[in-house]
Design a protein around this motif. Structure first.
Motif, short mmCIF file in Angstrom:
data_model
loop_
_atom_site.label_atom_id
_atom_site.label_comp_id
_atom_site.label_asym_id
_atom_site.label_seq_id
_atom_site.Cartn_x
_atom_site.Cartn_y
_atom_site.Cartn_z
N HIS A 94 0.81 -1.33 -0.01
CA HIS A 94 0.08 -0.07 0.09
C HIS A 94 0.66 1.23 -0.04
O HIS A 94 0.21 2.37 0.05
N ALA A 95 2.11 1.15 0.10
CA ALA A 95 3.02 2.16 0.11
C ALA A 95 3.21 2.73 -1.34
O ALA A 95 2.96 2.12 -2.28
N THR A 96 3.60 3.96 -1.35
CA THR A 96 4.19 4.88 -2.63
C THR A 96 5.52 5.19 -2.49
O THR A 96 6.00 5.47 -1.73
N VAL A 97 5.80 4.96 -3.57
CA VAL A 97 7.22 5.18 -3.76
C VAL A 97 7.79 6.40 -4.74
O VAL A 97 7.00 6.66 -5.75
N SER A 98 8.74 7.32 -4.46
CA SER A 98 9.20 8.41 -5.28
C SER A 98 10.61 8.64 -5.34
O SER A 98 11.40 8.12 -4.40
N LEU A 99 10.99 9.25 -6.18
CA LEU A 99 12.51 9.65 -6.46
C LEU A 99 12.81 10.74 -5.40
O LEU A 99 12.01 11.85 -5.22
N THR A 100 13.86 10.61 -4.60
CA THR A 100 14.26 11.67 -3.73
C THR A 100 15.62 12.41 -4.17
O THR A 100 16.63 11.50 -4.58
N ASN A 101 15.87 13.62 -4.36
CA ASN A 101 17.09 14.18 -4.55
C ASN A 101 17.61 14.01 -6.18
O ASN A 101 16.83 13.26 -6.82
N THR A 102 18.16 14.70 -6.49
CA THR A 102 18.70 14.55 -8.12
C THR A 102 19.78 13.41 -7.94
O THR A 102 20.85 13.62 -7.34
N THR A 140 6.56 5.71 1.27
CA THR A 140 5.53 6.44 2.57
C THR A 140 5.93 5.37 3.84
O THR A 140 5.45 5.90 4.78
N ASP A 141 6.38 4.08 3.76
CA ASP A 141 6.25 3.46 4.70
C ASP A 141 7.86 3.09 5.05
O ASP A 141 8.68 2.93 4.06
N ALA A 142 8.09 2.38 6.00
CA ALA A 142 9.56 1.93 6.32
C ALA A 142 9.90 0.70 5.35
O ALA A 142 8.91 -0.05 5.10
N ILE A 143 11.12 0.74 4.83
CA ILE A 143 11.56 -0.39 4.05
C ILE A 143 12.40 -1.62 4.78
O ILE A 143 13.17 -1.10 5.56
N ILE A 195 16.44 -6.08 -14.59
CA ILE A 195 17.71 -6.45 -13.72
C ILE A 195 17.29 -6.33 -12.13
O ILE A 195 16.28 -5.25 -12.09
N THR A 196 18.02 -6.91 -11.43
CA THR A 196 17.88 -6.93 -9.94
C THR A 196 19.09 -6.18 -9.43
O THR A 196 20.11 -6.66 -9.79
N ILE A 197 19.00 -5.33 -8.55
CA ILE A 197 20.29 -4.58 -7.84
C ILE A 197 20.04 -5.08 -6.36
O ILE A 197 19.09 -4.45 -5.87
N THR A 198 21.26 -5.36 -5.90
CA THR A 198 21.28 -5.33 -4.16
C THR A 198 21.96 -4.07 -3.78
O THR A 198 23.11 -3.88 -4.26
N PRO A 199 21.29 -3.15 -3.17
CA PRO A 199 22.04 -2.03 -2.75
C PRO A 199 23.19 -2.35 -1.72
O PRO A 199 23.24 -3.21 -1.06
N SER A 200 24.18 -1.59 -1.82
CA SER A 200 25.59 -1.88 -1.06
C SER A 200 25.27 -1.52 0.45
O SER A 200 26.21 -1.92 1.28
N THR A 201 24.32 -0.75 0.77
CA THR A 201 23.95 -0.43 2.31
C THR A 201 22.43 -0.53 2.54
O THR A 201 21.55 -0.66 1.60
N PRO A 202 22.20 -1.15 3.60
CA PRO A 202 20.69 -1.47 3.96
C PRO A 202 19.75 -0.06 4.06
O PRO A 202 20.31 0.98 4.13
N PRO A 203 18.45 -0.23 3.65
CA PRO A 203 17.75 0.94 3.69
C PRO A 203 17.81 1.69 5.18
O PRO A 203 18.20 0.79 6.09
N ALA A 204 17.64 2.94 5.03
CA ALA A 204 17.47 3.90 6.26
C ALA A 204 16.06 4.35 6.53
O ALA A 204 15.79 5.05 5.94
N GLY A 205 15.33 3.64 7.41
CA GLY A 205 14.04 4.05 7.58
C GLY A 205 12.98 3.70 6.24
O GLY A 205 12.93 2.52 5.76
N ASN A 206 12.65 5.00 5.64
CA ASN A 206 11.81 4.68 4.52
C ASN A 206 12.68 5.01 3.21
O ASN A 206 12.10 5.28 2.26
N GLY A 254 7.75 -4.73 -6.77
CA GLY A 254 6.65 -4.23 -5.79
C GLY A 254 6.30 -2.74 -6.06
O GLY A 254 6.16 -2.38 -7.10
N GLU A 255 6.15 -1.90 -4.94
CA GLU A 255 5.62 -0.53 -5.17
C GLU A 255 6.92 0.07 -6.11
O GLU A 255 7.93 -0.23 -5.80
N SER A 256 6.43 1.02 -6.90
CA SER A 256 7.32 1.48 -7.81
C SER A 256 7.29 2.61 -8.36
O SER A 256 6.25 3.39 -8.25
N THR A 257 8.23 3.39 -8.98
CA THR A 257 8.17 4.76 -9.64
C THR A 257 8.67 4.82 -11.09
O THR A 257 9.80 3.81 -11.41
#
Length: 441
Positions: free
Chosen positions: A9-17, A87-90, A106-117, A165-168
């Motif tokens: 039910h969350a929504t996802v958006s781009l943050t920063n440039t 909009t929700d914690a990841i 393609i699938t990407i595994t982030p090098s650092t874990p999510p921080a909150g949302n 999942g939820e996407s932008t």
């Protein structure tokens, strides 16, 4: 642990440039446009951009001579750093799924874990190229001098198994330089130029005129397809002027200065507004110059991805139109409340004011009496202009009074001032003769 159903039910958006891109545009509020990242591949030889750190864009405009280049070039190993916000914690065990307009993803595994949302990750330009151009790599696109554009879906996968999942959606536009696009043709108003034969040339003629500690780029001309380039996925966005100083104002020194200009020369970027037809520069001044020093310029076209190409051909346009010497006695009619012509016509960029400026630069400033007139005008006109600018009746009257002078200036610029004076005297004599004969009759 958060359930997949709850996160759905969350929504996802781009943050920063995003970083690692040539340019980025965010959609205007209320627009249906997507955030867009541009990658200009401005490397046409192995000698360009040899110091790639895979984190920052590189400047391929650093060699000798003039050739297509990009001051913010991307390359296959360059990382694009993107931050998404939900909009929700990841959840910690989260991957990013990136899908093209077809079935490729393609699938990407982030090098650092999510921080909150928020979640940060890197994607290579080589991967973006393949998704945006249907499995065609960056180098292959570059070799063809082409590019591509696509809407890519960036999704947060909390379930595993590369599930979207939820996407932008981000739009990716990739453009590569054609190494053959070095020199532009010249075009009208150059009196010696035929109509351009090559399409998508962009700006193809300019005259440089002197100002006060600045020069003006005037008589600019484009072909009718502007801002379209040969690559349909990216448009022109502006001009770049490469500069050199001349030893003197003599024609030989000016020509010699033009010959020294390279991609690595000091340069100035000027944006182009396509809100009008034909397009106009948002500001046609190159500032910060020294009076009584002669400067020469070569113009080049730039696309939204930062690629620079189609340089002024100095064998078609010479030092007489590409060099100028700033002088303290001149200045563009910058403030519409300061000079009578600008106050009357309402804008320093009005065509009528532009005609007066051309007449001033071409005739008045090339002789002692003309310079004296300009100095006197600049000294005494501001109070009258301030008074005129505040009253529409006075502005209308001033326009009427200036029309004969405007007609004289236009005719002089087209036929020359002496021929214009001869036509004026001949016309006056003819009118006098007709009046006398009418009276006698």
């Amino acid at each position: 642990m958060l359930s997949t159903a709850w996160f759905a039910h969350a929504t996802v958006s781009l943050t920063n440039t995003p970083t690692g891109v040539s340019a980025f545009t965010a959609p205007v509020d209320g627009s249906t446009d997507k955030p867009t990242i541009y990658g200009g591949y401005g490397i046409t030889s192995d000698s360009q951009c040899v110091s790639q750190d895979n984190v920052s864009t590189c400047n391929s405009c650093a060699g000798n001579g003039l050739f297509p280049c990009n001051q913010r070039s991307v390359y296959p190993a360059l990382k694009v750093h993107i931050t998404l916000t939900s909009t929700d914690a990841i959840p910690a065990a989260t991957t990013i799924v990136v899908k093209g307009e077809g079935t490729d993803q393609i699938t990407i595994t982030p090098s650092t874990p999510p921080a909150g949302n928020q979640i940060d990750f890197d994607i290579l330009w080589s991967q973006l190229c393949e998704l945006a151009t249907t499995n065609v790599g960056c180098s292959d696109v570059a070799a063809a001098g082409g590019g591509g554009a696509a809407n890519l879906t960036f999704g947060i996968d909390t379930a595993g198994g590369s599930t979207m999942g939820e996407s932008t959606i981000l739009r990716v536009v990739y453009s590569a330089l054609d190494p053959a696009k070095i020199l532009s043709e010249s075009c009208p108003p150059d009196p010696n130029a035929p109509a351009p034969t090559a399409p998508n040339l962009g700006y193809c003629y300019v005259q440089v005129e002197r100002g006060d500690e600045k020069v003006y780029t005037d008589e600019l001309a484009t072909i009718s397809s502007y801002p379209a380039t040969a690559n349909s996925s990216v448009n022109y966005s502006g001009l770049v002027f490469f500069k050199a100083t001349a030893a003197s104002d003599a024609a030989g020194d000016r020509t010699a200065a033009l010959a020294t200009i390279t991609n690595a020369s000091e340069n100035f970027a000027l944006g182009v507004s396509t809100a009008t037809t034909p397009p106009t520069l948002s500001d046609n001044r190159v500032t910060g110059l020294t009076n009584e020093q002669t400067y020469c310029f070569i113009m080049a076209n730039q696309d939204v991805g930062g690629n620079i190409f189609y340089f002024t051909n100095t064998t078609l346009q010479g030092q007489d139109t590409l060099c100028a010497t700033p002088s303290e006695v001149v200045g563009l009619l910058d403030d519409k409340s300061c000079f009578i012509a600008t106050a009357a016509f309402g804008s320093a960029m009005a065509p009528e004011v532009d005609t007066f400026r051309h007449f001033r630069n071409e005739y008045l400033l090339n002789n002692s009496w003309g310079k004296a007139f300009v100095k006197t005008y600049y000294k005494y006109s501001p109070p009258f202009a301030n008074f005129i600018a505040k009253n529409e009746v006075l502005r209308s009257s001033a326009r009427v009074a200036l029309w004969p002078l405007l007609l004289f200036a236009k005719t002089s610029l087209h036929f020359g001032v002496w021929l214009t004076l001869l036509m004026l005297l001949s016309g006056s004599a003819l009118i006098t003769l007709i009046v006398r004969r009418v009276r006698k009759a």
